[in-house]
Design an enzyme around this catalytic site. Structure first.
Site, PDB file in Angstrom:
ATOM      1  N   ASN A  31       0.833  -0.918   0.173  1.00 26.05           N
ATOM      2  CA  ASN A  31      -0.056  -0.048  -0.138  1.00 26.05           C
ATOM      3  C   ASN A  31       0.802   1.106  -0.141  1.00 26.05           C
ATOM      4  O   ASN A  31       1.524   1.631   0.889  1.00 26.05           O
ATOM      5  CB  ASN A  31      -0.893  -0.142   1.124  1.00 26.05           C
ATOM      6  CG  ASN A  31      -1.801   0.969   1.368  1.00 26.05           C
ATOM      7  OD1 ASN A  31      -1.759   2.177   0.542  1.00 26.05           O
ATOM      8  ND2 ASN A  31      -2.886   0.950   1.989  1.00 26.05           N
ATOM      9  N   CYS A  78       0.955   5.786   1.135  1.00 24.27           N
ATOM     10  CA  CYS A  78       1.546   6.394   2.638  1.00 24.27           C
ATOM     11  C   CYS A  78       2.434   7.773   2.352  1.00 24.27           C
ATOM     12  O   CYS A  78       2.924   7.957   1.108  1.00 24.27           O
ATOM     13  CB  CYS A  78       2.549   5.537   3.455  1.00 24.27           C
ATOM     14  SG  CYS A  78       3.687   4.653   2.213  1.00 24.27           S
TER      15      CYS A  78
END
Length: 303
Positions: free
Chosen positions: A125, A128
């Protein structure tokens, strides 16, 4: 008999339907046959526990929903000790989504997850904050250099298939995807949510406690399709399409635009049976159109 199997790196999935991270937990096995779909992507975990954003964290939006969870989770140790055993083993691939504030955090997560047989692949993911390239208010997924560094850092540590989840908030998502491919990613997931907000005119306040959040659902599907198509022209690795898939018709659109797999997210909050029903619809579509192998449909837009 129709072949539904697809590959992400060395990982062979029995079919292309995935349940998206943060929308589909192991408790859903009480409602549907979780083992029928190709993969479940666990809610994103971080090295240490995170409290998440101020509530309210979810709000309705026209043709979609807003969320501002803030990667709330109890951290790596809790996932290993209390969560991972809740996922069924063998029948459906378990893909673990991870996020970190630095490459070192990503690497620590990988070192631990490498030891767990049940983990089939890793989704990075990359939404960030990017603190490595002087862009503290941007995201890692918005910077080719940051994406390359993070993917390269973890690629050296694992033989598990790596999936880079990208942000739509860029001018050239295909270029970002190409950077991830060159750095060693086995696939890219796109798209993530769009920054958005909603307002209550009676209270004159935002509907989300964090002011804004991420927009998902049917409202973003046309943009997601375009980004999948654009990326399909530039990369050779598989693309996992995400964004407003509410049924098999939407999934087929993504596959025609170049997606090897699809993730179903917001629809799970409407009806947890959506992934299984989408799979049945895809199977019927292939049979109706006399297509023996789903891989023959990938990228066949206009053909």
């Amino acid at each position: 008999m129709v072949n539904l199997s697809v590959k992400i790196g060395k990982l062979k999935l029995k079919n292309p339907v995935m349940a998206a991270s943060g929308t589909f937990g192991p408790e859903y096995r009480q409602l549907i046959d979780v083992g029928s779909i190709g993969a479940v992507i666990a809610k994103t975990i971080t090295l240490k526990a995170r409290a998440g954003n101020k509530p309210p964290r979810i709000a309705e939006a026209p043709s979609g929903m807003l969320n501002s969870i803030g990667l709330e989770n109890k951290g790596l140790d809790d996932f290993i000790n209390n969560k991972i055993q809740l996922f069924p083993k063998g029948k459906t691939a378990l893909i673990v989504s991870i996020s970190g504030d630095s490459d070192e955090e990503f690497k620590e997560l990988l070192k631990a997850l490498n030891k767990i047989d049940k983990v089939s692949a890793i989704e990075l993911n990359l939404s960030c904050p990017n603190v490595k390239h002087g862009s503290r208010h941007g995201l890692t997924a918005q910077d080719k250099g940051a994406v390359s560094e993070t993917v390269e850092a973890v690629r050296r540590l694992t033989k598990l298939p790596l999936i880079a989840k990208l942000s739509p908030c860029v001018t050239d998502i295909a270029g970002i995807a190409r950077a991830a491919e060159k750095a060693g990613a086995d696939a890219v997931s796109l798209i993530n949510t769009f920054p958005a907000m909603a307002v209550d005119i009676e209270t004159r306040k935002p509907l989300l406690g964090n002011m804004s959040g991420g927009l998902s659902g049917p409202a973003i599907k046309p943009i997601a399709l375009k980004m999948v198509w654009d990326t399909y022209q530039k990369v050779k690795i598989p693309i996992i399409g995400i964004g407003g898939i509410m049924g098999y018709e939407d999934a087929v659109e993504f596959i025609l635009c170049g997606a090897t797999c699809v993730q179903i997210g917001t629809a799970n909050f409407v009806d947890p049976r959506t992934p299984a029903e989408t799979l049945r619809g895809i199977t019927s579509y292939l049979a109706k159109n006399k297509i023996d192998d789903i891989n023959e449909l990938i990228g066949r837009l206009g053909k």
